[in-house]
Design a protein around this motif. Structure first.
Motif, PDB file in Angstrom:
ATOM      1  N   ARG A 195      42.908  59.775  47.883  1.00  0.00           N
ATOM      2  CA  ARG A 195      43.476  58.851  48.882  1.00  0.00           C
ATOM      3  C   ARG A 195      42.384  58.052  49.566  1.00  0.00           C
ATOM      4  NH1 ARG A 195      46.740  63.248  50.220  1.00  0.00           N
ATOM      5  NH2 ARG A 195      45.488  63.666  52.080  1.00  0.00           N
ATOM      6  N   GLU A 196      41.271  58.717  49.908  1.00  0.00           N
ATOM      7  CA  GLU A 196      40.179  58.034  50.597  1.00  0.00           C
ATOM      8  C   GLU A 196      39.561  56.935  49.729  1.00  0.00           C
ATOM      9  OE1 GLU A 196      37.457  61.083  51.767  1.00  0.00           O
ATOM     10  OE2 GLU A 196      38.638  61.686  53.519  1.00  0.00           O
ATOM     11  N   VAL A 197      39.413  57.212  48.429  1.00  0.00           N
ATOM     12  CA  VAL A 197      38.847  56.212  47.520  1.00  0.00           C
ATOM     13  C   VAL A 197      39.814  55.050  47.334  1.00  0.00           C
ATOM     14  CG1 VAL A 197      38.232  55.780  45.109  1.00  0.00           C
ATOM     15  CG2 VAL A 197      37.289  57.768  46.294  1.00  0.00           C
ATOM     16  N   LEU A 198      41.084  55.365  47.107  1.00  0.00           N
ATOM     17  CA  LEU A 198      42.067  54.307  46.884  1.00  0.00           C
ATOM     18  C   LEU A 198      42.254  53.438  48.126  1.00  0.00           C
ATOM     19  CD1 LEU A 198      44.784  56.257  44.839  1.00  0.00           C
ATOM     20  CD2 LEU A 198      43.114  54.608  43.981  1.00  0.00           C
ATOM     21  N   SER A 199      42.204  54.052  49.285  1.00  0.00           N
ATOM     22  CA  SER A 199      42.406  53.294  50.523  1.00  0.00           C
ATOM     23  C   SER A 199      41.132  52.596  50.992  1.00  0.00           C
ATOM     24  CB  SER A 199      42.910  54.226  51.635  1.00  0.00           C
ATOM     25  OG  SER A 199      44.138  54.821  51.266  1.00  0.00           O
ATOM     26  N   GLY A 200      39.976  53.138  50.606  1.00  0.00           N
ATOM     27  CA  GLY A 200      38.707  52.574  51.072  1.00  0.00           C
ATOM     28  C   GLY A 200      38.201  51.423  50.240  1.00  0.00           C
ATOM     29  N   SER A 201      38.638  51.338  48.990  1.00  0.00           N
ATOM     30  CA  SER A 201      38.167  50.245  48.127  1.00  0.00           C
ATOM     31  C   SER A 201      38.879  48.951  48.483  1.00  0.00           C
ATOM     32  CB  SER A 201      38.410  50.601  46.658  1.00  0.00           C
ATOM     33  OG  SER A 201      39.778  50.843  46.429  1.00  0.00           O
ATOM     34  N   ASP A 202      38.263  47.840  48.118  1.00  0.00           N
ATOM     35  CA  ASP A 202      38.872  46.537  48.369  1.00  0.00           C
ATOM     36  C   ASP A 202      39.863  46.154  47.272  1.00  0.00           C
ATOM     37  OD1 ASP A 202      37.382  45.433  50.795  1.00  0.00           O
ATOM     38  OD2 ASP A 202      35.725  46.048  49.492  1.00  0.00           O
ATOM     39  N   HIS A 203      39.599  46.625  46.060  1.00  0.00           N
ATOM     40  CA  HIS A 203      40.465  46.302  44.927  1.00  0.00           C
ATOM     41  C   HIS A 203      40.352  47.435  43.911  1.00  0.00           C
ATOM     42  CE1 HIS A 203      42.655  42.776  43.022  1.00  0.00           C
ATOM     43  NE2 HIS A 203      42.698  43.704  42.072  1.00  0.00           N
ATOM     44  N   ILE A 204      41.473  47.768  43.291  1.00  0.00           N
ATOM     45  CA  ILE A 204      41.515  48.855  42.308  1.00  0.00           C
ATOM     46  C   ILE A 204      41.839  48.257  40.944  1.00  0.00           C
ATOM     47  CG2 ILE A 204      42.683  51.005  41.639  1.00  0.00           C
ATOM     48  CD1 ILE A 204      43.449  51.107  44.772  1.00  0.00           C
ATOM     49  N   ILE A 205      41.101  48.700  39.934  1.00  0.00           N
ATOM     50  CA  ILE A 205      41.368  48.281  38.559  1.00  0.00           C
ATOM     51  C   ILE A 205      41.778  49.516  37.764  1.00  0.00           C
ATOM     52  CG2 ILE A 205      40.438  47.189  36.479  1.00  0.00           C
ATOM     53  CD1 ILE A 205      38.291  45.895  38.251  1.00  0.00           C
ATOM     54  N   VAL A 206      42.849  49.409  36.997  1.00  0.00           N
ATOM     55  CA  VAL A 206      43.317  50.522  36.177  1.00  0.00           C
ATOM     56  C   VAL A 206      43.540  50.031  34.752  1.00  0.00           C
ATOM     57  CG1 VAL A 206      44.388  51.778  38.088  1.00  0.00           C
ATOM     58  CG2 VAL A 206      45.725  50.066  36.830  1.00  0.00           C
ATOM     59  N   THR A 207      43.685  50.978  33.833  1.00  0.00           N
ATOM     60  CA  THR A 207      43.823  50.613  32.423  1.00  0.00           C
ATOM     61  C   THR A 207      45.265  50.667  31.935  1.00  0.00           C
ATOM     62  OG1 THR A 207      43.378  52.903  31.767  1.00  0.00           O
ATOM     63  CG2 THR A 207      41.491  51.396  31.863  1.00  0.00           C
ATOM     64  N   SER A 208      46.211  51.073  32.790  1.00  0.00           N
ATOM     65  CA  SER A 208      47.603  51.147  32.341  1.00  0.00           C
ATOM     66  C   SER A 208      48.558  50.846  33.485  1.00  0.00           C
ATOM     67  CB  SER A 208      47.917  52.536  31.773  1.00  0.00           C
ATOM     68  OG  SER A 208      48.121  53.475  32.803  1.00  0.00           O
ATOM     69  N   TYR A 209      49.775  50.448  33.121  1.00  0.00           N
ATOM     70  CA  TYR A 209      50.793  50.093  34.110  1.00  0.00           C
ATOM     71  C   TYR A 209      51.360  51.336  34.800  1.00  0.00           C
ATOM     72  CZ  TYR A 209      50.284  45.591  31.919  1.00  0.00           C
ATOM     73  OH  TYR A 209      49.756  44.416  31.440  1.00  0.00           O
ATOM     74  N   THR A 210      51.394  52.446  34.111  1.00  0.00           N
ATOM     75  CA  THR A 210      51.873  53.686  34.731  1.00  0.00           C
ATOM     76  C   THR A 210      50.924  54.134  35.830  1.00  0.00           C
ATOM     77  OG1 THR A 210      53.027  54.403  32.724  1.00  0.00           O
ATOM     78  CG2 THR A 210      52.442  56.112  34.305  1.00  0.00           C
TER      79      THR A 210
END
Length: 426
Positions: A195-210
């Protein structure tokens, strides 16, 4: 535009973990982005591939800082067990030795989020100074190992730099988490850090839609999907195998064991003499003992060609020479999000794909969209059997080829342009 990429995996590391950002770095400067790469000075890579150095731009800036690797000390207890665990090869519960159970418990509960956690603090100290002195305004962290994201979190707090967190795999829902014998306290710690990483970053990049949908339930930060892809490999035209080779390239770990597929193949070998004479099951890469036992019990030992890990260039050659390519994912809702990089290389080889995985897998959508093969659930024995027979008949006629469409958007160069546009926009 100057960016700092923080990654654990870099040549001479082999395997899929190194490919994504190695290829991005290869093309980023074509789109006005100057990458600086930060890697460990003395890593412990379970597999190496020296051929990947050819993709590293000669004049790229690479920063290094030494890392303390607990896996080196774990080898005192059992070098073999430590090596297999670091490769992700975990036996079923009933077959685990005492040493493996102990190592899994220690790995899961004493090294959170992972065994590379001791690289975090010295990296933050070193890079904080570098970022300020060199006016780097954007950093990218890529995991697993997810401890790399904690470096990004610390640098964001120390420097205020813009931070993109790239997830090649999910964190708390990754397939092997339930194998680590985590205590309730450890599970809670993982979720907190996630949660801390996801909320602390400015933008998240992922490799899948799920994975994007999963993370949207945790944070309201912007999330972009940039899949893995294929690169144009400088390999001469290949001659297809004379035999009807059905090949899987990459690790076949615990859980990737499609017993109904093995049964379908066995039945074809008994019912069709021509199939029996021509068929070969080729496995290239690490294979767990559980899978090998299943293949033996299915009566396919005499058809099995078993190879160990090969270089990436050799893996591409095998893909292009094979008649049919196998893509196998664990039959679990947690693996619906996994879109392995080799899928795109499979598609670029223009050989028909047979994919087996969980219902609703993201892989099935891409295979359908590109007309690159067929996707099956684990229980689809008769459907898999029918498709194999159809492919074999085409093979006999000399007409076995996949008619792939919409492939270009998955080229590494196209995906790098997408990344560069995102970095410039944010």
């Amino acid at each position: 535009m100057k960016i700092l990429i923080i990654t654990y995996y870099w040549p001479p590391a082999g395997g899929p973990g190194v490919q994504r950002w190695l290829k991005f770095v290869k093309y980023l400067r074509d789109f006005g982005v100057d990458p600086i790469v930060y890697i460990p000075e003395n890593p412990t890579y379970p597999i190496e591939d020296q051929t990947l150095w050819a993709d590293v731009p000669e004049d790229i800036t690479i920063l290094k800082k030494s890392i303390f690797e607990p896996y080196r000390f774990a080898q005192v207890f059992s070098k073999k067990e430590t090596s297999t665990i670091s490769k992700g090869i975990i036996s079923g519960k009933e077959k685990q030795s005492f040493v493996q159970k102990l190592l899994l418990f220690v790995r899961g509960n004493f090294f959170i989020p992972d065994a590379r956690k001791y690289w975090v603090k010295p990296s933050i100290e070193y890079l904080t100074k570098y970022i300020k002195e060199n006016r780097v305004d954007t950093i990218i962290t890529t995991g697993p190992p997810h401890s790399v994201h904690l470096i990004g979190k610390g640098l964001k707090e120390q420097t205020g730099a813009k931070w993109f967190a790239d997830f090649r795999d999910p964190w708390t829902t990754i397939g092997y988490h339930d194998k680590l014998k985590l205590t309730k306290q450890s599970i809670a710690k993982h979720k907190l850090l996630e949660r801390e990483v996801l909320s602390g970053s400015d933008h998240i990049i992922v490799t899948s839609y799920t994975t994007k949908n999963e993370f949207e339930g945790i944070t309201n930060k912007p999330i972009s999907v940039i899949t893995n892809g294929y690169d144009t490999e400088p390999i001469d035209e290949m001659t297809l195998d004379v035999k009807f080779t059905v090949s899987h390239i990459g690790s076949l770990l615990l859980g990737r064991d499609p017993k109904e597929l093995w049964r379908a193949i066995f039945e074809l070998t008994k019912e069709n003499e021509a199939f029996s004479k021509a068929f070969q099951l080729q496995l290239v890469g690490a294979v767990s003992d559980d899978v090998l036992i299943s293949i033996k019990e299915a009566g396919l030992s005499n058809f099995l060609s078993l190879n160990g890990y090969v270089s990436h260039s050799e893996a591409v050659r095998v893909q292009r020479c094979s008649q049919v390519l196998l893509l196998i994912e664990i039959d679990s809702k947690e693996t619906k999000c996994i879109i392995p990089g080799k899928l795109f290389e499979y598609m670029a080889s223009k050989r028909p794909i047979i994919a087996v995985g969980p219902k609703g897998a993201d892989v099935s959508k891409i295979i359908s969209e590109t007309n690159s093969g067929s996707f099956f659930e684990y229980s689809d024995c008769e459907k898999m059997k029918a498709q194999l027979l159809k492919l074999f008949i085409d093979f006999q006629k000399g007409k076995l080829q996949s008619q792939v469409v919409n492939l270009e958007k998955y080229s590494r160069r196209s995906l790098t342009k997408k990344l560069a546009d995102l970095l410039k926009k944010s």
